[in-house]
Design a protein around this motif. Structure first.
Motif: not given
Length: 227
Positions: A50-68
């Motif tokens: 999905l990301f085109g590489r093997r790296a640690p993945v962080v799941l962001e639940i409900g990011p709102g407008m996405g700025e953070a």
């Protein structure tokens, strides 16, 4: 599926008009960065593909407008960020931010975070789960809709790799207490601090959080690690 069999959702869908900029972002960028959350069992997503590489993945639940989310992904290029959101305006805005910042380590899933964890993510596949300012559902009759409850915590924890972090933040003091007790009750989670965590410098302050602080509502962070 009968009405009684329908799952209890942890969100309330909102409708709103999209700006021309948001329409443009959805049309051009969704095919590149967007995914639909499955609503039934299937093969877990291949996050490396999905990301085109093997790296640690962080799941962001409900990011709102996405700025953070965009700010964290920009300052943390060695990890990949999978954001799951249900509101179209927030998805569109995050897509626009991804393009503006030229981020390659963000993907955006549309749908229910519980379905995402249950049907699309393999056990032990995540480095961290961020749940920042989820809907507190303050009325007692709506508490069953809260995201932080034992069954959901157990599901999300199972998707963390050993040593992975479940990080919650809320400005709703009553919900913070419930979160603390629920997370502490999970036998495979350990609190990184004695009670609430100090606010991490790397967690951006959003407009929502500034409004909460201006209104005198303290923000509580909880950082638990999977054994």
């Amino acid at each position: 599926m009968t009405l009684a069999e329908r799952p209890i959702r942890t969100f309330h869908p909102r409708q709103g008009r999209l700006s021309e900029r948001h329409h443009d972002a959805l049309e051009r960028l969704w095919p590149v960065h967007g995914l639909l959350v499955p609503e039934r069992p299937g093969a877990p997503w291949d996050l490396a593909a999905l990301f085109g590489r093997r790296a640690p993945v962080v799941l962001e639940i409900g990011p709102g407008m996405g700025e953070a989310t965009a700010a964290m992904a920009a300052s943390d290029p060695e990890r990949d960020y999978l954001a799951v959101e249900v509101h179209t305006a927030g998805i569109a805005n995050l897509l626009a931010l991804v393009e503006r910042r030229r981020l390659t380590n963000v993907r955006i899933a549309r749908g229910d975070a519980v379905d995402l964890a249950r049907y699309a993510l393999a056990p032990d596949s995540l480095a961290a789960v961020h749940i920042f300012f989820p809907d507190p559902w303050p009325k007692s009759r709506h508490h069953k809709r809260r995201l932080i409850q034992p069954a959901h915590v157990a599901l999300l924890r199972s998707r963390l790799a050993p040593g992975g972090v479940l990080h919650c933040a809320t400005d709703w003091s009553e919900y913070a207490g419930v979160m603390a007790r629920t997370l502490a009750a999970d036998p495979e989670l350990v609190n990184e601090f004695a009670g609430y965590a100090p606010r991490p410098d790397w967690r951006p302050i959003t407009k929502f959080e500034r409004r909460a602080l201006s209104a005198g509502r303290p923000v509580h962070d909880l950082i638990f690690r999977r054994r």
